[in-house]
Scaffold this motif. Structure first.
Motif: not given
Length: 156
Positions: A97-110
């Motif tokens: 999870t990362v913060s983008i535009d004040n939202r928590i976004i789950t990035l998928p695996p490589s």
């Protein structure tokens, strides 16, 4: 002789199929063609490519795309923002999870090299796109990602 003529005819037919659509919408290099089929085309707004997040594991970018452009009138049906996640294939990662535009976004695996992820809903869900697949159903997404990456690399 017949084979040569048939080959030349096929080359002309296939090369003229791509000529049906403008390479750039209204000859504007900021709007490259990313897909065309059955009188309807999609164009990427190269001037809209922005980085949303970056670290050593990958980059998330956003881009606007114009869908349903009629090749005869240049009227369009929809303008949408797409997110693209290009991961670093040399750094293995799992869901994070990362913060983008004040939202928590789950990035998928490589995943496998020569692939990237596409999101139609601002990073809520992601679809893996195989960048080696040139089949019609995949081609628009593939070219959208490739044009976006190339645009980002050429920005100063």
């Amino acid at each position: 002789m017949k084979k040569l003529l048939l080959t030349l005819l096929l080359i002309l037919v296939f090369s003229s199929a791509n000529a049906e659509y403008q390479r750039f919408l209204d000859n504007n290099p900021n709007w490259p063609l990313i897909y065309g089929h059955m009188d309807s085309a999609s164009y990427l707004d190269a001037s809209s490519v922005v980085v949303k997040y970056y670290d050593n594991k990958g980059i998330v970018m956003a881009v606007n795309v114009m869908f349903g452009v009629n090749k005869n009138t240049t009227k369009y049906q929809k303008l949408a923002t797409k997110w693209i996640y290009v991961f670093n294939p040399s750094v293995k990662s799992w869901y994070r999870t990362v913060s983008i535009d004040n939202r928590i976004i789950t990035l998928p695996p490589s995943a496998q090299p020569q692939s990237a992820y596409l999101s139609h809903d601002n990073g809520t869900t992601w679809k893996l796109i195989d960048l080696t697949n040139t089949a019609g159903y995949n081609l628009g997404a593939k070219l959208m990602i490739e044009e976006s990456v190339e645009t980002l690399m050429n920005k100063k």
